[in-house]
Design a protein around this motif. Structure first.
Motif, PDB file in Angstrom:
ATOM      1  N   ASN A 152       1.068  10.404  11.985  1.00 20.14           N
ATOM      2  CA  ASN A 152      -0.220  10.285  12.121  1.00 20.14           C
ATOM      3  C   ASN A 152      -0.884  10.697  10.828  1.00 20.14           C
ATOM      4  O   ASN A 152      -1.723  11.686  10.770  1.00 20.14           O
ATOM      5  CB  ASN A 152      -1.018  10.983  13.100  1.00 20.14           C
ATOM      6  N   PRO A 153      -0.455  10.230   9.596  1.00 19.57           N
ATOM      7  CA  PRO A 153      -0.992  10.821   8.318  1.00 19.57           C
ATOM      8  C   PRO A 153      -2.559  10.918   8.228  1.00 19.57           C
ATOM      9  O   PRO A 153      -3.037  11.777   7.472  1.00 19.57           O
ATOM     10  CB  PRO A 153      -0.429  10.016   7.275  1.00 19.57           C
ATOM     11  N   LEU A 154      -3.334   9.893   8.707  1.00 20.67           N
ATOM     12  CA  LEU A 154      -4.652   9.890   8.441  1.00 20.67           C
ATOM     13  C   LEU A 154      -5.390  11.045   9.333  1.00 20.67           C
ATOM     14  O   LEU A 154      -6.491  11.333   8.890  1.00 20.67           O
ATOM     15  CB  LEU A 154      -5.178   8.677   9.282  1.00 20.67           C
ATOM     16  N   HIS A 155      -4.866  11.714  10.225  1.00 22.46           N
ATOM     17  CA  HIS A 155      -5.200  12.892  10.772  1.00 22.46           C
ATOM     18  C   HIS A 155      -5.291  14.076   9.760  1.00 22.46           C
ATOM     19  O   HIS A 155      -6.205  14.629   9.808  1.00 22.46           O
ATOM     20  CB  HIS A 155      -4.474  13.306  12.026  1.00 22.46           C
ATOM     21  N   ALA A 156      -4.038  14.352   9.199  1.00 23.17           N
ATOM     22  CA  ALA A 156      -4.130  15.294   8.162  1.00 23.17           C
ATOM     23  C   ALA A 156      -5.126  15.204   6.863  1.00 23.17           C
ATOM     24  O   ALA A 156      -5.574  15.807   6.487  1.00 23.17           O
ATOM     25  CB  ALA A 156      -2.570  15.549   7.665  1.00 23.17           C
TER      26      ALA A 156
END
Length: 304
Positions: free
Chosen positions: A143-147
């Motif tokens: 979930n790269p968009l969370h980071a």
């Protein structure tokens, strides 16, 4: 490790020296003469008195990943994958106030004539990693968009207009990822696989930096080196070396434009939480940000 830089030239990074000294005192190590090898998301120090590397996260988002980094390091060691190794007889992590510090065996470098890590070695390590059974402690879902969203929330240097642009881009990429059709089944991934995260040891290249490790699309691990070929002025075509070794050219896949945009967004936002603490990053960061806004093909340089 990367060539050390002098923290004396970066006074805003002095807090990391204080944390380093406190951490070493706590576990009985000598911090005298330690060199700052890198400071982007993490401050990475090589000790002089011991063959140990100390890693100090530079933001809340990075500190939150430390337990996962430890899990991944032990998992890779269990399967003897070429990777950096934790020091087993030291606290992992050591907690000092808000800081979570980890200790690693410093990689013994090869001879002066040894070549730098390349795409052949990266492709082979990724091929092995993607074939491993998952760790017993499950990896988080990719979930790269969370980071990225966390980093955007932490930033304190952008104008309201620039900040809103980043938020809008998160929404744009979220929609694109939801519509993407994978070409490989999901599994364990490194999450930030490029030659800059390889270290050349006397026994060959090893991979480091497990902050982005996850259960996700293997295509993502092939994307950084492809984007690096398109964005950076590398003398060697590492992407083609990965293609030849791994056997897949991710740039021919229909989902690549989405992952390229995501990777570039990641490269733009990666240092947001530490920009005010490390102003030496500002010039290159601004160049990347402007280029990304324009969606042009300007060349970028590595953060120093």
């Amino acid at each position: 490790m990367t060539q050390p830089t002098s923290e004396d030239t970066a006074p805003t990074a002095n807090w990391t020296r204080t944390v380093l000294e406190s951490a070493c005192t706590e576990v009985g190590l000598d911090a005298d003469g330690a060199t700052l090898a890198k400071f982007t998301n993490n401050a990475v120090y090589n000790l002089t008195a011991s063959p140990i590397t100390v890693r100090i996260p530079g933001s809340t988002a990075i500190r939150q990943r430390v337990p996962k980094v430890i899990t991944v390091a032990r998992w890779l060691a269990l399967h003897d994958l070429p990777a950096v190794r934790l020091v087993d007889d030291l606290p992992q992590p050591l907690r000092l106030g808000e800081h979570t510090i980890t200790f690693w065996h410093t990689v013994t470098p090869g001879s002066p004539t040894t070549s730098s890590p390349n795409g052949i070695e990266l492709g082979e390590i990724l091929r092995q990693l993607h074939a491993l059974p998952p760790p017993s402690d499950p990896l988080p879902s990719w979930n790269p968009l969370h980071a990225i969203s966390q980093r955007i929330q932490e930033e304190d240097v952008l104008s309201p207009v620039d900040h809103q642009f980043l938020l809008d881009t998160v929404e744009e990429l979220s929609e694109g990822l939801a519509s993407m059709q994978p070409m490989m089944p999901p599994g364990p991934i490194h999450g930030d696989a490029f030659t800059g995260n390889l270290i050349q040891s006397s026994a060959g290249a090893v991979i480091c930096d497990f902050d982005g490790a996850a259960h996700g699309p293997p295509e993502w691990d092939l994307t950084p080196v492809a984007v690096g070929h398109l964005r950076m002025d590398y003398a060697t075509n590492f992407h083609q070396q990965v293609v030849d070794t791994y056997g897949i050219d991710v740039t021919t896949w229909s989902g690549f434009p989405i992952l390229r945009r995501l990777r570039e967004f990641q490269l733009v936002t990666s240092v947001l939480p530490v920009l005010s603490a490390n102003p030496s990053l500002n010039e290159q960061w601004r160049h990347r940000f402007t280029s990304f806004q324009r969606n042009d093909n300007a060349r970028w340089s590595p953060y120093r």
